[in-house]
Design a protein around this motif. Structure first.
Motif, PDB file in Angstrom:
ATOM      1  N   ASP A 169     -57.815  -4.002   6.900  1.00 23.33           N
ATOM      2  CA  ASP A 169     -57.676  -5.452   6.781  1.00 23.33           C
ATOM      3  C   ASP A 169     -58.519  -6.057   7.892  1.00 23.33           C
ATOM      4  O   ASP A 169     -58.018  -6.490   8.898  1.00 23.33           O
ATOM      5  N   LEU A 170     -59.820  -6.068   7.682  1.00 25.69           N
ATOM      6  CA  LEU A 170     -60.745  -6.442   8.760  1.00 25.69           C
ATOM      7  C   LEU A 170     -60.631  -7.924   9.099  1.00 25.69           C
ATOM      8  O   LEU A 170     -60.736  -8.781   8.231  1.00 25.69           O
TER       9      LEU A 170
ATOM     10  N   THR B 297     -53.544   4.078   5.718  1.00 32.33           N
ATOM     11  CA  THR B 297     -53.772   3.224   6.887  1.00 32.33           C
ATOM     12  C   THR B 297     -52.855   3.637   8.040  1.00 32.33           C
ATOM     13  O   THR B 297     -53.281   3.654   9.202  1.00 32.33           O
TER      14      THR B 297
ATOM     15  N   PRO C 262     -61.132  -1.339  10.374  1.00 29.51           N
ATOM     16  CA  PRO C 262     -59.777  -1.443   9.834  1.00 29.51           C
ATOM     17  C   PRO C 262     -59.800  -1.865   8.364  1.00 29.51           C
ATOM     18  O   PRO C 262     -60.746  -2.511   7.913  1.00 29.51           O
TER      19      PRO C 262
ATOM     20  N   TYR D   8     -40.455   4.013   9.513  1.00 28.68           N
ATOM     21  CA  TYR D   8     -40.052   2.668   9.913  1.00 28.68           C
ATOM     22  C   TYR D   8     -38.625   2.501   9.420  1.00 28.68           C
ATOM     23  O   TYR D   8     -38.415   2.192   8.250  1.00 28.68           O
TER      24      TYR D   8
ATOM     25  N   LEU E 162     -55.521   6.390  15.946  1.00 31.02           N
ATOM     26  CA  LEU E 162     -56.140   5.494  16.922  1.00 31.02           C
ATOM     27  C   LEU E 162     -55.165   5.036  18.003  1.00 31.02           C
ATOM     28  O   LEU E 162     -55.514   4.213  18.843  1.00 31.02           O
ATOM     29  N   ASP E 163     -53.914   5.501  17.952  1.00 28.21           N
ATOM     30  CA  ASP E 163     -52.903   5.136  18.944  1.00 28.21           C
ATOM     31  C   ASP E 163     -52.494   3.670  18.853  1.00 28.21           C
ATOM     32  O   ASP E 163     -51.941   3.107  19.786  1.00 28.21           O
ATOM     33  N   LEU E 164     -52.778   3.029  17.718  1.00 29.88           N
ATOM     34  CA  LEU E 164     -52.312   1.652  17.536  1.00 29.88           C
ATOM     35  C   LEU E 164     -50.819   1.666  17.219  1.00 29.88           C
ATOM     36  O   LEU E 164     -50.082   0.757  17.588  1.00 29.88           O
ATOM     37  N   ILE E 165     -50.382   2.709  16.519  1.00 28.87           N
ATOM     38  CA  ILE E 165     -48.953   2.924  16.317  1.00 28.87           C
ATOM     39  C   ILE E 165     -48.649   4.358  16.757  1.00 28.87           C
ATOM     40  O   ILE E 165     -49.548   5.191  16.782  1.00 28.87           O
ATOM     41  N   ARG E 166     -47.387   4.596  17.106  1.00 32.13           N
ATOM     42  CA  ARG E 166     -47.033   5.898  17.658  1.00 32.13           C
ATOM     43  C   ARG E 166     -46.220   6.684  16.647  1.00 32.13           C
ATOM     44  O   ARG E 166     -45.330   6.151  16.010  1.00 32.13           O
TER      45      ARG E 166
ATOM     46  N   ARG F 196     -54.173   4.478  11.750  1.00 32.07           N
ATOM     47  CA  ARG F 196     -53.727   3.691  12.905  1.00 32.07           C
ATOM     48  C   ARG F 196     -52.968   4.572  13.901  1.00 32.07           C
ATOM     49  O   ARG F 196     -52.956   4.288  15.091  1.00 32.07           O
TER      50      ARG F 196
ATOM     51  N   ASP G  99     -45.614  -0.231  18.760  1.00 28.28           N
ATOM     52  CA  ASP G  99     -46.623  -0.215  17.707  1.00 28.28           C
ATOM     53  C   ASP G  99     -47.274  -1.589  17.602  1.00 28.28           C
ATOM     54  O   ASP G  99     -46.602  -2.616  17.717  1.00 28.28           O
ATOM     55  N   ILE G 100     -48.587  -1.579  17.388  1.00 30.29           N
ATOM     56  CA  ILE G 100     -49.284  -2.835  17.144  1.00 30.29           C
ATOM     57  C   ILE G 100     -48.971  -3.295  15.722  1.00 30.29           C
ATOM     58  O   ILE G 100     -49.014  -2.502  14.787  1.00 30.29           O
TER      59      ILE G 100
ATOM     60  N   ARG H 260     -61.467   6.793  22.506  1.00 33.03           N
ATOM     61  CA  ARG H 260     -62.055   5.597  21.906  1.00 33.03           C
ATOM     62  C   ARG H 260     -63.487   5.333  22.371  1.00 33.03           C
ATOM     63  O   ARG H 260     -64.156   4.468  21.839  1.00 33.03           O
TER      64      ARG H 260
ATOM     65  N   ARG I 250     -54.239  -0.705  27.037  1.00 33.22           N
ATOM     66  CA  ARG I 250     -53.524  -1.925  26.642  1.00 33.22           C
ATOM     67  C   ARG I 250     -53.180  -2.755  27.876  1.00 33.22           C
ATOM     68  O   ARG I 250     -53.221  -3.985  27.829  1.00 33.22           O
TER      69      ARG I 250
ATOM     70  N   LYS J 198     -44.316   9.375  10.487  1.00 38.66           N
ATOM     71  CA  LYS J 198     -44.020   8.013  10.944  1.00 38.66           C
ATOM     72  C   LYS J 198     -42.966   7.400  10.037  1.00 38.66           C
ATOM     73  O   LYS J 198     -43.169   7.288   8.830  1.00 38.66           O
TER      74      LYS J 198
ATOM     75  N   TYR K 130     -64.529   2.401  14.352  1.00 44.05           N
ATOM     76  CA  TYR K 130     -63.388   2.137  13.463  1.00 44.05           C
ATOM     77  C   TYR K 130     -63.627   0.870  12.663  1.00 44.05           C
ATOM     78  O   TYR K 130     -64.021  -0.165  13.210  1.00 44.05           O
TER      79      TYR K 130
END
Lengths: 305, 552
Positions: free
Chosen positions: A87-88, A46, A85, A16, A53-57, A50, B549-550, A78, B403, A14, A83
């Motif tokens: 930062d809950l 993290t 997180p 950025y 969990l497919d929250l980010i690709r 994430r 992305d979230i 899911r 989503r 990943k 899960y």
């Protein structure tokens, strides 16, 4: 569920922009394992969770949970995941019970007597508004929602943050029960003693790259331990310095303090050629190993060697 | 003076100030461009009207088309925008940092409270000066670009008055924040003063015997002397500057003698609960009990408090407007026939001497879109971006739902809420019509309310899309607000110029109001367009939200 490993990542990457948050991560976590995931802040723990969990690709690579693709089959996955997180954050206006009901409605398959049992074990009061909870009490709600539908895989990012030692102990017992039932725990934590206590295997990542994956026992075996022999009369340093695995020998009077890694038998053989009066042994310091990996991406014995 | 604090305060706001000034200037230039052809006519007409009418509808007299339009921009929109920014700076200076729990940290450094407050005041001053000057420059450039003329307007004098007024508004928020440490009170009261003083300064002089009452409001000192035409008024300016100095002095005393709050944290409601149990009781009753059966139901109950207040406000407005008509209809008829159609459009668009025109002007033209739209935009911006900002989205999406389902569920809640407020509009208006004994078809009221729902849903869907693309609640809200404001301006102003009239069809307001549903009943075609576009926006939102992305 299938017999596939609980979690497999292949070349998971990943980026950025120019920041390489995760670089080519290969991990395989078997069913029924507690897998500790360690690394300094910002090392990519993290991000890994994430992504799974497919929250980010991912920029490249894949992740599979119980043989299912993390993106293509994310909804099916899911159903079987719990899960927490790192930062809950929870809905502050809801009470603990309302929040759990909300997620139970979205998830299905929740047994309320089990929820009450979990709340009882973690000494969590579900009747109050979440906005009024202390951070530790919020964390307990986070744990209950992750455990409540008895998921096959628990992905826990710093789950014991803010918990008092008694609750931490109970939480560790819950983790062991999960794996006793053949379910899997993927656990990131900064509490090294906790990981040492519960994890079967450990991975350490640093700057997005995997540094080491090994069983806790192997890591312990790699750890540098120290033995002090008290002899009837002084012995020469050369008695030990040629033994494989010995790192350092310190002779003071008739006592010899030896730092070594690996099996102890060679060392003992060398010592028993002389008149051994007494022997003291210090435990492997796993924390030192972890920290050495964190700092340098190298195990302790290679540092400065 | 603490250079670091000063610079940070400036850095936090500079983009907002520059963007706002630029927006006002562009808006001004756009208006000048639209009015180039018809402005002179309007200005002439306005000049010929009695002073009371001119003042009642909020216009300024004299000048050419350009000066007339620019006057509107600078007299109303500029002070509202820059005043609003100053209030936000003044609020955050002390009370905002207390709310965020950062003031304790700041004051743990070896600096006195006085020096911290003075640094922040310096930043406020700098922003007022820069904002006003930048606006001045931007207006000159923008008007030049569209080929308008500044004429003999004293823009510099206007900028100086604007500076003083902006400082006063910021100083007021600073003063209240310094004494109470409560950011919500500081900004709430100050914004109230800003809006109320505008209304009071415009209306009070029209009422016999109350003319002098206007002088207690800051707006009076900002522009009753018409600085844009007559230059600087030294006396008015010194009143504003003096009052600002007193406010800042008072703020210094307040902040030094008070116990600072330790990060009050949480939402406004939570703080109310803690500090005022009785208020909390009422709030809690209005907010209702959260329901968690599924995402739409939870989302609706999350917004119950705001919806209750909106519905009540809409209902009472709609009821009261009915009986008022009987007392005013003759005057309204005269006024309406005295105004050319071009001008009528600006003040509401229709013949107010008929019940349908009256209800449109007083309730449907602005109040309904603003009230329902505000709620749907809020819901749209919180739907996705709000949950991401609060980092609850991670947990929500850890459940086995797609989503797209989250997007659609939140949209369903938004539609339900808009329908609820539309129903309040309908019931209130029917009540008002019955109370006033007006001749207005109930079916047409239902039609207008229904089309209002359609418009509000479209605005909410715009915010939803903004949030789906960016994940940032502010960007989401601005998307909805921009569609609303630009749409309103396009629909209200473009038809004034024949050559540009067709472009008004790009505005959602066109499909809300152009068929005059209060007179002609519902247009299913227009309803179809409003809902069709909304669905398209939701589809785009789903696609955008699925792909990215979230935020964490």
């Amino acid at each position: 569920m299938s017999d596939a490993p609980a979690i497999v990542t292949e070349g998971l990457t990943k980026h950025y922009g120019d920041v390489r948050a995760l670089e080519n991560l290969d991990l395989t976590i078997g069913q029924g394992e507690i897998f500790g995931f360690l690394g300094p802040n910002g090392s990519g723990k993290t991000t890994t969770m994430r992504t799974i969990l497919d929250l980010i690709r991912p920029t490249a690579g894949t992740a599979k949970i119980m043989g299912l693709d993390s993106h293509e089959d994310s909804v099916e996955i899911r159903k079987h995941i719990g899960y927490v997180p790192g930062d809950l954050a929870l809905y502050r206006r809801l009470t603990g019970r309302e929040l759990l009901q909300y997620f139970a409605n979205l998830r299905g398959g929740v047994n309320w007597s089990y929820v009450d049992e979990l709340a009882d074990r973690l000494t969590s009061d579900l009747s109050r508004r979440i906005g009024e909870y202390s951070s530790g009490n919020r964390q307990k709600i986070g744990l209950i929602q992750a455990f409540m539908n008895k998921p096959s895989v628990l992905i826990l990012d710093e789950p014991s943050t803010g918990l008092d030692p008694l609750v931490q102990q109970e939480f560790q017992a819950m983790l062991r029960e999960v794996t006793a039932e053949g379910r899997t725990v993927f656990l990131s934590s900064h509490t090294l003693s906790e990981v040492e206590r519960v994890a079967d295997r450990v991975a350490i990542i640093r700057e997005g790259r995997l540094v080491v994956v090994d069983t806790m026992d192997a890591l312990k075996a790699k750890a540098i331990r120290t033995v002090t022999f008290h002899f009837g009369s002084p012995v020469a340093e050369s008695v030990f310095s040629t033994v494989p695995g010995v790192r350092e020998v310190d002779i003071v009077g008739s006592a010899a303090t030896v730092s070594f890694e690996g099996p102890m038998s060679g060392l003992l053989r060398a010592a028993t050629d002389h008149d051994v009066v007494n022997l003291t042994h210090s435990e492997a310091d796993l924390e030192e190993i972890f920290l050495a990996y964190y700092r340098n991406g190298q195990p302790a014995e290679q540092v400065g060697a | 003076m603490l250079a670091t604090i000063f610079t940070k305060a400036i850095r936090d706001r500079s983009v907002g100030v520059v963007m706002s000034a630029l927006a006002v200037a562009l808006l001004g230039a756009g208006a000048v461009w639209i009015y180039r052809d018809v402005g002179d006519l309007i200005a002439e007409l306005v000049a010929g009207m009695p002073e009371t009418i001119v003042s009642a509808v909020g216009l300024s007299g004299a000048g050419t088309g350009t000066t007339f339009v620019l006057g509107e921009m600078l007299n109303l929109i500029a002070p509202m925008v820059l005043g609003g920014i100053a209030i936000s700076i003044g609020t955050s200076a002390i009370a905002g940092e207390e709310r965020d729990g950062t003031l304790g940290l700041l004051l743990a450094n070896p600096r006195s409270r006085t020096s911290v407050l003075l640094s922040k005041t310096g930043a406020l001053l700098a922003m007022s000066v820069v904002g006003s000057l930048f606006l001045w420059g931007a207006v000159v450039v923008a008007v030049g670009l569209v080929g308008g003329e500044i004429g003999n307007l004293t823009l510099g004098a206007m900028a100086v008055h604007l500076m003083a007024f902006t400082m006063f508004m910021g100083g007021l928020a600073l003063f209240i924040g310094s004494w109470t440490g409560n950011a919500a009170v500081a900004s709430g009261v100050s914004v109230g003063v800003l809006i109320f003083s505008f209304l009071a300064a415009g209306l009070l002089p029209l009422v016999n015997g109350l003319e002098n009452l206007a002088k207690i409001f800051p707006w009076y000192y900002f522009n009753s002397s018409k600085p844009i035409e007559s230059g600087i008024d030294g006396l008015d300016l010194s009143v504003l500057v003096g009052a600002t100095a007193i406010l800042i002095g008072g703020a210094l005393i307040g902040v030094n003698r008070r116990d600072l709050r330790a990060g009050a944290g949480g939402t406004l409601v939570e703080r109310l609960f803690k500090n005022h149990p009785r208020v909390a009781g009422y709030v809690e009753r209005m907010a209702g009990k959260p329901m968690v059966a599924n995402i739409p139901i939870k989302t609706v109950t999350d917004h119950q408090f705001a919806a209750t207040i909106s519905a009540a406000a809409i209902f009472y407005t709609a009821v009261l407007v009915g009986p008022m008509f009987n007392g005013l209809s003759s005057t309204l008829g005269e006024l309406t026939s005295a105004l050319p159609e071009a001008l009528l459009r600006i003040v509401g668009g229709v013949d107010m001497s008929t019940p349908a025109g009256w209800y449109h002007a007083e309730v449907f033209s602005l109040v309904i879109p603003a009230a329902i739209g505000a709620l749907t935009i809020m819901m749209g911006s919180r739907a996705l971006a709000g949950e991401e900002d609060a980092t609850t989205m991670d947990l929500l999406l850890a459940n086995p739902i797609t989503r797209s389902k989250v997007v659609v569920s939140k949209f369903v809640a938004l539609v339900a809420m808009a329908a609820l407020l539309g129903f309040a509009t309908f019931v209130g208006s029917v009540g008002g019509v019955l109370l006033g004994g007006l001749d207005l078809s109930i079916a047409n009221i239902a039609a207008a309310s229904f089309q209002g729902v359609g418009l509000a849903v479209l605005l909410g869907a715009s915010a939803l899309l903004g949030g789906a693309v960016t994940g940032r609640p502010k960007a989401a809200a601005y998307s909805g607000i921009a569609v609303g404001l630009v749409g309103f301006v396009m629909y209200s102003f473009l038809p004034v110029n024949e050559n540009l009239a067709g472009w008004a069809k790009l505005s959602p307001f066109y499909y809300y109001a152009d068929n005059s549903p209060l007179e002609n009943g519902i247009s299913w075609g227009y309803m179809g367009i409003l809902f069709g576009v909304s669905l398209l926006l939701v589809l785009l939102a789903s696609v955008a939200f699925e792909r990215r992305d979230i935020r964490n």
